[in-house]
Design an enzyme around this catalytic site. Sequence first.
Site, PDB file in Angstrom:
ATOM      1  N   SER A  64      -8.177   4.456   4.680  1.00 47.01           N
ATOM      2  CA  SER A  64      -6.752   4.169   4.431  1.00 47.01           C
ATOM      3  C   SER A  64      -5.793   4.776   5.447  1.00 47.01           C
ATOM      4  O   SER A  64      -4.606   4.450   5.434  1.00 47.01           O
ATOM      5  CB  SER A  64      -6.360   4.660   3.049  1.00 47.01           C
ATOM      6  OG  SER A  64      -6.832   3.750   2.103  1.00 47.01           O
ATOM      7  N   LYS A  67      -3.793   2.399   7.398  1.00 44.54           N
ATOM      8  CA  LYS A  67      -2.599   1.760   6.829  1.00 44.54           C
ATOM      9  C   LYS A  67      -1.302   2.226   7.506  1.00 44.54           C
ATOM     10  O   LYS A  67      -0.305   1.503   7.519  1.00 44.54           O
ATOM     11  CB  LYS A  67      -2.533   2.037   5.321  1.00 44.54           C
ATOM     12  CG  LYS A  67      -3.722   1.458   4.550  1.00 44.54           C
ATOM     13  CD  LYS A  67      -3.748   1.939   3.103  1.00 44.54           C
ATOM     14  CE  LYS A  67      -4.950   1.386   2.347  1.00 44.54           C
ATOM     15  NZ  LYS A  67      -5.038   1.905   0.965  1.00 44.54           N
ATOM     16  N   TYR A 191      -8.693  -6.608   6.429  1.00 43.92           N
ATOM     17  CA  TYR A 191      -8.437  -5.322   5.755  1.00 43.92           C
ATOM     18  C   TYR A 191      -9.693  -4.434   5.750  1.00 43.92           C
ATOM     19  O   TYR A 191      -9.630  -3.256   6.120  1.00 43.92           O
ATOM     20  CB  TYR A 191      -7.940  -5.585   4.327  1.00 43.92           C
ATOM     21  CG  TYR A 191      -7.815  -4.333   3.503  1.00 43.92           C
ATOM     22  CD1 TYR A 191      -6.770  -3.437   3.708  1.00 43.92           C
ATOM     23  CD2 TYR A 191      -8.756  -4.027   2.524  1.00 43.92           C
ATOM     24  CE1 TYR A 191      -6.672  -2.272   2.964  1.00 43.92           C
ATOM     25  CE2 TYR A 191      -8.664  -2.864   1.774  1.00 43.92           C
ATOM     26  CZ  TYR A 191      -7.619  -1.998   1.994  1.00 43.92           C
ATOM     27  OH  TYR A 191      -7.532  -0.837   1.257  1.00 43.92           O
ATOM     28  N   TYR A 243      -1.576   8.765  -2.635  1.00 41.06           N
ATOM     29  CA  TYR A 243      -1.674   8.097  -3.942  1.00 41.06           C
ATOM     30  C   TYR A 243      -0.985   8.946  -5.004  1.00 41.06           C
ATOM     31  O   TYR A 243       0.076   9.508  -4.737  1.00 41.06           O
ATOM     32  CB  TYR A 243      -3.150   7.824  -4.288  1.00 41.06           C
ATOM     33  CG  TYR A 243      -3.856   7.084  -3.189  1.00 41.06           C
ATOM     34  CD1 TYR A 243      -3.397   5.839  -2.789  1.00 41.06           C
ATOM     35  CD2 TYR A 243      -4.940   7.620  -2.530  1.00 41.06           C
ATOM     36  CE1 TYR A 243      -4.024   5.144  -1.768  1.00 41.06           C
ATOM     37  CE2 TYR A 243      -5.575   6.934  -1.505  1.00 41.06           C
ATOM     38  CZ  TYR A 243      -5.104   5.698  -1.131  1.00 41.06           C
ATOM     39  OH  TYR A 243      -5.704   5.024  -0.117  1.00 41.06           O
ATOM     40  N   VAL A 261     -10.362   7.499   2.016  1.00 40.00           N
ATOM     41  CA  VAL A 261     -11.531   7.887   1.215  1.00 40.00           C
ATOM     42  C   VAL A 261     -12.733   8.297   2.060  1.00 40.00           C
ATOM     43  O   VAL A 261     -13.723   8.787   1.524  1.00 40.00           O
ATOM     44  CB  VAL A 261     -12.005   6.803   0.209  1.00 40.00           C
ATOM     45  CG1 VAL A 261     -11.072   6.685  -0.955  1.00 40.00           C
ATOM     46  CG2 VAL A 261     -12.239   5.478   0.873  1.00 40.00           C
TER      47      VAL A 261
HETATM   48  N1  GLU Z   1     -11.189   0.702   2.118  1.00 38.44           N
HETATM   49  C1  GLU Z   1     -10.804   1.514   0.980  1.00 38.44           C
HETATM   50  C2  GLU Z   1     -10.498   0.626  -0.201  1.00 38.44           C
HETATM   51  O1  GLU Z   1      -9.829  -0.330  -0.022  1.00 38.44           O
HETATM   52  C3  GLU Z   1      -9.633   2.355   1.352  1.00 38.44           C
HETATM   53  C4  GLU Z   1      -9.191   3.286   0.250  1.00 38.44           C
HETATM   54  C5  GLU Z   1      -8.802   4.640   0.785  1.00 38.44           C
HETATM   55  O2  GLU Z   1      -9.161   5.031   1.870  1.00 38.44           O
HETATM   56  O3  GLU Z   1      -8.128   5.360   0.043  1.00 38.44           O
HETATM   57  O4  GLU Z   1     -10.899   0.866  -1.299  1.00 38.44           O
END
Ligand code: GLU
Length: 309
Positions: A64, A67, A191, A243, A261
């Site tokens: 993530s 992003k 994505y 988050y 993650v």
């Molecule tokens: N590729 C992961 C997902 O979409 C990213 C989530 C993350 O890194 O927090 O679940």
Amino acid sequence: MPDLNLVVAEIADEMRQRRDRGTVAHYIPELARVDPKHFGIAVVAADGTVATGGDAAMPFSIQSISKVFTLTLALGRYGDRLWRRVGREPSGSPFNSIVQLEREQGIPRNPFINAGAIAVTDLILSGHQPREALGEILSFMRFLADDADISIDETVAASEQRTGFRNAALANYMKSFGVLENPVDLTLGVYFHQCAIAMSCQQLAMAGRFLAQSGRNPSTGLQVIQPERARRINAVMLTCGHYDGSGEFAYRVGLPGKSGVGGGILAVAPGKASIAVWSPGLDAAGNSHLGRVALEALSRRMDWSIFGA
Ligand code: GLU
């Protein structure tokens, strides 16, 4: 002013000895295989000093953290019109929650929860083939990090593509509200691949420099984005980057940051440094446990909290 190299070496040493390491993400099978013992840290200070410790040169899945960079790209292309497609309020719910999306008519709360990031990726994809969109994202990362040796880990991308049912649900749901323009499988493909970009802490800290330096890339002297935009991206990182652990991160670390993650965190000390840490074990909110602990120590010892001494 404390010696940055010394502080980073101390923190790397302390983290190596810690036993509380959190739990490696299991819902993406390929990430479940990563050894939780890794710890890496890299700090690029505004004067160009680079301080590293532990596994700072080992590539990991940025997930993530990507992003932040897709948001920057999409803002460059669409400007403030992007905010019609995605909000900028903290979600207070898990990264892959679908409940909120229903209540809010398919408009994701912010660009850093999964739904929001998928909507941003969809914007980047519009008018392009998936391969071109991914090429654009990857070139941007290489340009920012001043490093051509950054690539996508296809095994991780395939692993998530096989098991990303929750993200498929989010994307289909947004599509039903008309929030996505492109075919769901194409948007998701881009994505999953952007999440599977592999970078080391060193490369990531280099890539984050523009956010610490008012939008400027110090390698080229070029303005990547305007200072105001860098400030605003930092604001969204502070309020939404972890988050529903974002409040706790701001409270303890006091810096804008974005977690993934894979166990990485990119943090920004505006005007002072770009920082990347990596430790694969996560806490209950899905953020790197030791990554946060290390950043808390760094920010305190260097006196870098944006909230004052
Ligand atoms: N590729 C992961 C997902 O979409 C990213 C989530 C993350 O890194 O927090 O679940």
